[in-house]
Design an enzyme around this catalytic site. Structure first.
Site, PDB file in Angstrom:
ATOM      1  N   LEU A 135       0.823  -1.206   0.000  1.00 25.70           N
ATOM      2  CA  LEU A 135       0.000   0.000   0.000  1.00 25.70           C
ATOM      3  C   LEU A 135       0.857   1.255   0.000  1.00 25.70           C
ATOM      4  CD1 LEU A 135      -2.673  -1.036   2.678  1.00 25.70           C
ATOM      5  CD2 LEU A 135      -2.969  -0.988   0.191  1.00 25.70           C
ATOM      6  N   ALA A 138       8.217   3.285   2.627  1.00 30.75           N
ATOM      7  CA  ALA A 138       8.988   4.375   3.222  1.00 30.75           C
ATOM      8  C   ALA A 138      10.418   3.913   3.425  1.00 30.75           C
ATOM      9  CB  ALA A 138       8.360   4.816   4.539  1.00 30.75           C
ATOM     10  N   SER A 139      11.243   4.778   3.997  1.00 27.55           N
ATOM     11  CA  SER A 139      12.665   4.473   4.112  1.00 27.55           C
ATOM     12  C   SER A 139      12.936   3.338   5.091  1.00 27.55           C
ATOM     13  CB  SER A 139      13.432   5.726   4.547  1.00 27.55           C
ATOM     14  OG  SER A 139      12.905   6.238   5.748  1.00 27.55           O
ATOM     15  N   GLN A 142       7.702  -1.010   4.635  1.00 27.93           N
ATOM     16  CA  GLN A 142       6.559  -0.843   3.750  1.00 27.93           C
ATOM     17  C   GLN A 142       5.360  -1.571   4.336  1.00 27.93           C
ATOM     18  OE1 GLN A 142       8.349  -2.388   0.170  1.00 27.93           O
ATOM     19  NE2 GLN A 142       7.355  -4.389   0.356  1.00 27.93           N
ATOM     20  N   LYS A 157       3.002  -3.839   8.599  1.00 33.70           N
ATOM     21  CA  LYS A 157       4.188  -3.038   8.311  1.00 33.70           C
ATOM     22  C   LYS A 157       5.414  -3.924   8.484  1.00 33.70           C
ATOM     23  CE  LYS A 157       4.732   1.166  10.148  1.00 33.70           C
ATOM     24  NZ  LYS A 157       5.220   2.302  10.959  1.00 33.70           N
ATOM     25  N   ASP A 292       3.928  13.638  14.460  1.00 37.64           N
ATOM     26  CA  ASP A 292       4.077  13.639  13.004  1.00 37.64           C
ATOM     27  C   ASP A 292       2.696  13.659  12.343  1.00 37.64           C
ATOM     28  OD1 ASP A 292       5.368  13.614  10.555  1.00 37.64           O
ATOM     29  OD2 ASP A 292       5.559  11.431  10.489  1.00 37.64           O
TER      30      ASP A 292
END
Length: 560
Positions: A135, A138-139, A142, A157, A292
């Site tokens: 979906l 990211a660094s 995923q 994740k 965030d």
């Protein structure tokens, strides 16, 4: 000469050379030379220091691209620096704010292998369905959609393979570079770069542990359990590990997708209010906030409920910090420079001896900007940016949690105004601020403060004998020299006796205040009434008044 340990230099030499070469390639050769990294490059000095006469990008943009080229750790570093307007000029903050934590996904087979290794079961036994196409990526990892055998829709994740080792290497190197920069660069002499590097390392290593993120989510879920304006997804611990996190899947609309919000019939005005209320409740009620809050982590659910995901970055506020923030807010709105200075001291931003006339003057100019202005016309972003500019001008560095808090406030205000441009931030915030101020003046809070001050006084009194013994030992060893005469010795002895008397009076007064506060709380809670509690309260208040008067006279009387 480079000053890091030889073992580390040999172990990370290849990565050091790669970092130096990237910096040179983006026009930062002078920085490489100042840090003493030229010996890592097989290039002549004239080549290293050569900068194009007309570089296609400005310094801030070149720094952003250099951080992207250096990989995930440095992208995260840039994102952290984009929140530090107290350290960097606006053009750098704005440019680094463009850094996106999105990278190409890694193969699904690798993700499945990581899941099976971590959880100890084949993917078919763990999930009834597992989508190979992620979906998001990211660094650090995923996210894949999946369905449990019990029927619940979840997201999984998965951490990138070997990312922890690469990040730990980069963090070690960043610690070395921060020490070098602090020693050799003018900027490094203004701020504690080693401390900043340490804070960043702690934060990033915490993000690598998905169990910590799961605990954060569970804590938010518990704190907001009865709240109807926010929804926190459930964590499935049996399908989670340090590098795997499985949570309930939310189906919602991203907050910045205005067309989709309209199509779903969501009340944008109420949605914007709820966004802001979530942050205010986090700050003033729980002291635990999502640091965030960009649109990708917040979703609009039916009835304008806010769905929140990704709890890797959170911040905490203790009661003294919250009270100091309230004091600063009051001082700003009332143009009270003296109170603003005291608030900055309580926040740990300045020491009393560091308060210069220039700082007082700038604070007066800052507070004058709010005179005769309706609260609806005051922007949180504008206020924070002006305050951070003032702090940067006087080389005052914000503590990490406070910087995260200001970032969260500004980001959430921006999201709210994008949804509803007529959003009155201060009108929504006013009840929460007033309630926090009332809570800080409650008998329980005042008793807690009095007890804390009493404990501080007791600790200080307990340290006096040890400090005296240490002083005498240093005098006896010849480490200190004291020149005086008999009259001075008598004056010092008299002053010490007088100070001891004042300390005793202060301790007794503090104990009485704590006792009266506790008695008041007991009466309020239990409904205890009659002659005895009234007598105790009256006697206690009279005694406290007499001792306070005696202490005031003693404090006003100069030492003889």
């Amino acid at each position: 000469m480079i000053m890091w340990p030889l073992v580390r230099q040999a172990r990370y030499l290849g990565r050091y050379r790669e970092i130096a070469q990237v910096l040179v390639g983006y026009g930062f050769g002078a920085l490489v030379e100042q840090l003493g990294l030229l010996s890592l490059l097989s290039l002549p000095r004239r080549v290293v220091l050569r900068v194009p006469s007309a570089p296609p990008l400005g310094t801030a943009a070149r720094l952003r691209e250099a951080l992207v080229a250096l990989g995930p750790t440095f992208v995260k570093l840039g994102q952290m620096l984009s929140t530090r307007s107290d350290l960097l000029p606006p053009e750098f903050v704005q440019e680094l704010g463009k850094l996106q934590d999105t990278v190409p996904p890694f193969p699904a087979d690798v993700a499945i292998q990581t899941i099976e290794t971590s959880l100890g079961q084949p993917i078919e036994q763990l999930f009834a369905a597992f989508e190979r196409e992620p979906l998001a990526a990211a660094s650090l990892g995923q996210v894949h959609a999946a369905r449990l055998h019990s029927g619940e829709e979840v997201v999984v994740k998965v951490q990138r393979p070997d990312i922890a080792g690469r990040i730990n290497t980069d963090l070690a190197i960043l610690g070395d570079l921060a020490a070098l920069a602090q020693e050799r660069l003018p900027f490094g002499q203004q701020y504690d770069l080693v401390e900043l590097a340490w804070e960043f390392a702690v934060t990033l290593r915490a993000e690598l542990d998905y169990r910590r993120e799961a605990r954060n989510a569970e804590r938010f879920r518990q704190l907001f359990g009865a709240n109807q304006i926010i929804y926190i997804p459930k964590i499935y611990w049996e399908y989670s590990d340090s590098c795997i996190l499985t949570s309930e899947r939310l189906y919602g609309v991203k907050l910045n997708d205005l067309a989709a919000l309209a199509a779903c019939g969501i009340d944008r005005t109420q949605l914007a209010r709820n966004c802001l209320q979530v942050v205010l409740i986090e700050i003033f009620t729980h002291g635990f906030f999502h640091s965030d809050p960009h649109p990708g982590n917040f979703f609009a659910l039916p009835d304008a409920v806010i769905g929140v995901v990704d709890y890797g970055q959170v911040g905490t506020l203790d009661r003294p910090t919250t009270q100091a923030m309230l004091m600063l807010l009051m001082a700003i709105t009332e143009r009270d420079t003296a109170t603003a200075v005291r608030a900055l001291e309580r926040l740990g931003l300045v020491q009393r001896r560091e308060v210069t006339p220039q700082l007082r003057r700038d604070l007066e100019r800052f507070t004058e900007g709010f005179v005769d202005r309706p609260l609806g016309e005051i922007s949180a972003r504008e206020t924070v940016n002006e305050l951070l500019s003032l702090l940067r001008r006087h080389r005052i560095r914000l503590p990490g949690p406070l910087a995260l808090l200001l970032k969260a406030l500004v980001m959430m205000e921006g999201v709210g105004l994008q949804i509803d441009p007529k959003l009155d931030v201060f009108a929504i915030a006013r009840p929460y601020v007033q309630q926090a101020m009332l809570d800080s003046l409650s008998p329980a809070a005042l008793s807690e403060q009095a007890f804390q001050r009493l404990r501080d006084l007791s600790e200080a009194a307990g340290e006096v004998p040890m400090q005296t013994v240490e002083l005498l030992q240093r005098l006896n060893a010849g480490e200190l020299r004291l020149q005086t005469d008999e009259r001075e010795l008598r004056r010092v002895a008299s002053a010490m006796v007088e100070a001891s008397n004042r300390l005793v009076l202060g301790l007794i007064l503090a104990a009485l205040i704590v006792g009266l506060g506790g008695l008041a709380v007991t009466v309020g809670i239990t409904g205890w009434s009659g002659f005895l509690p009234t007598l105790l309260l009256v006697v206690g208040m009279v005694a406290a008044g007499i001792i306070a008067l005696a202490l005031t006279i003693a404090l006003l009387r100069p030492y003889e």
